[in-house]
Design an enzyme around this catalytic site. Structure first.
Site, short mmCIF file in Angstrom:
data_model
loop_
_atom_site.label_atom_id
_atom_site.label_comp_id
_atom_site.label_asym_id
_atom_site.label_seq_id
_atom_site.Cartn_x
_atom_site.Cartn_y
_atom_site.Cartn_z
N ASN A 105 -1.88 0.63 -4.08
CA ASN A 105 -2.60 1.87 -3.80
C ASN A 105 -3.16 2.53 -5.05
O ASN A 105 -4.03 3.37 -4.96
CB ASN A 105 -1.72 2.86 -3.02
CG ASN A 105 -0.37 3.04 -3.64
OD1 ASN A 105 0.32 2.08 -3.97
ND2 ASN A 105 0.06 4.28 -3.79
N SER A 153 -1.19 2.31 8.14
CA SER A 153 -1.32 3.75 8.30
C SER A 153 -2.67 4.08 8.93
O SER A 153 -3.69 3.55 8.50
CB SER A 153 -1.21 4.38 6.91
OG SER A 153 -1.35 5.77 7.00
N CYS A 279 1.33 10.62 -3.18
CA CYS A 279 2.74 10.84 -2.82
C CYS A 279 3.60 11.05 -4.05
O CYS A 279 4.77 11.37 -3.95
CB CYS A 279 3.26 9.66 -2.02
SG CYS A 279 2.27 9.39 -0.58
N1 PLP Z 1 2.10 2.64 1.47
C1 PLP Z 1 0.97 2.77 0.78
C2 PLP Z 1 0.51 1.65 -0.09
C3 PLP Z 1 0.22 3.95 0.84
O1 PLP Z 1 -0.90 4.07 0.12
C4 PLP Z 1 0.69 4.99 1.69
C5 PLP Z 1 -0.05 6.26 1.80
O2 PLP Z 1 -0.98 6.53 1.12
C6 PLP Z 1 1.88 4.80 2.41
C7 PLP Z 1 2.55 3.61 2.28
C8 PLP Z 1 2.43 5.87 3.30
O3 PLP Z 1 1.62 6.04 4.42
P1 PLP Z 1 1.75 7.33 5.38
O4 PLP Z 1 1.14 8.44 4.60
O5 PLP Z 1 0.97 6.96 6.60
O6 PLP Z 1 3.17 7.55 5.66
#
Ligand code: PLP
Length: 332
Positions: A105, A153, A279
């Site tokens: 990400n 997601s 996050c």
């Molecule tokens: N995993 C990755 C690689 C992400 O980029 C994200 C959110 O941006 C998530 C997990 C978590 O997703 P959610 O926000 O739908 O819980």
């Protein structure tokens, strides 16, 4: 909801009964990891990597600190790659689960998921893949990729925030995390968020109807932008530049320019970029992903994440490039 399930399944070549709707990928990830470890109570070792999303990191930290699991976090190369041999070397007879990200990400670096699956299955270890960034941007085929669990997601595909799905290869042996009523065939209790799942199904349908080369134009303008920056800002570097990356993610190191200062400067110019994962933004520490690749606190705190969408234009990237050149001149 069943139409939505069918749309998600068709988009990524899965069976409808393998699609479980969730409140988002964080729940999908927690559920996948929970199911996998409960399936092998005697195995106490988990393998993941140093560059995962916080959902995987936090769950594995919890397993380690509170549940006594042994967690191996695989190192990546300076360009963000993880060779399957490194994964194979880490597996042990007591490995309960491997959890790896498909496309990063922060850097967009794409990993060879089917090679990972082959390694895992040769050792009888289940594989969870965090497919959040990959689904919708590159071809994702659940049947072919070999993963036992795949998290996605809704809002990364054009659906609503607060929706997601977990793909489970063998739903008959899935162990639920959320227990309650018999919703989702007893695999996830609680009243379904029908509108959000319907939106996710529609988003999947739209993604499926897109022309195969829909992202090619974005890759082109991204490459032009990166070349421009390389020529005009001394020392600037794109992380993972030499490996296979998503079309929409640029992780840009600007030497000597604090990424938070750059984010603020660009915000004043009407440009939204970030200094890492959304996050992780409340954390004081710089990007753990860039640190894992560079082993440098300076580089990880002087890196910007730039995300493009299908609607991004060359003019927008020209604007960004010229503001970055101005910013670099201020710092030089
Ligand atoms: N995993 C990755 C690689 C992400 O980029 C994200 C959110 O941006 C998530 C997990 C978590 O997703 P959610 O926000 O739908 O819980």
């Amino acid at each position: 909801m069943e139409d939505a399930r069918q749309n998600v399944a068709s988009f990524i070549n899965a069976q409808t009964e393998q699609v479980l709707f969730t409140s988002g990928a964080t729940e999908s990830i927690n559920s996948a990891l929970n199911s996998a470890i409960l399936a092998f109570p005697g195995r106490r070792h988990i393998v993941t990597s140093e560059v995962e999303h916080s959902a995987v990191i936090s769950y594995c930290d919890h397993l380690e600190r509170s549940m006594g699991y042994d967690v191996t976090r695989l190192r990546v190369d300076s360009n963000g790659e993880l060779p399957p041999e490194r994964l194979e070397a880490a597996l042990r007879p007591d490995t309960a689960l491997v959890s790896l990200i498909w496309a990063n990400n922060e850097t967009g670096v794409i990993w060879p998921v089917s090679d990972f699956a082959e390694v895992c299955h040769a050792h009888d270890v289940p594989l969870h893949v965090d497919g959040v960034q990959a689904v919708g941007k590159i071809s994702v085929d659940f049947e072919e990729c070999g993963a036992d669990y795949l998290s996605l997601s809704g809002h990364k595909l054009g659906g609503a925030k607060g929706s997601g799905a977990l793909l489970v290869r063998q739903p008959e042996s899935y162990i639920p995390l959320i227990r309650g009523g018999k919703q989702e065939r007893g695999l996830r209790g609680g009243t379904e968020n029908v509108p959000l799942y319907v939106a996710l199904g529609e988003a999947a349908k739209l993604c499926r109807s897109r022309a195969p080369g829909a992202w090619d134009q974005i890759t082109k303008i991204r490459d032009t932008f990166e070349e421009k920056i390389a020529h005009q800002i001394p020392g600037a570097k794109v992380h993972g530049k030499t490996t296979i990356r998503l079309p929409n993610t640029i992780s840009l190191y600007l030497p000597g320019i604090d990424s938070d200062a750059a984010v603020t400067y660009l915000d004043q110019k009407g440009i939204c970029v970030s200094s890492g994962s959304a996050c992780m933004e409340s954390a004081i520490t710089p990007s753990h992903v860039i640190y894992a690749m560079s082993r440098s606190h300076d580089i990880s705190s002087e890196t910007l994440r730039i995300s493009l969408g299908l609607e991004s234009t060359k003019e927008e990237l020209d604007h960004l490039a010229s503001e970055l050149v101005t910013l670099a001149a201020i710092y030089s």
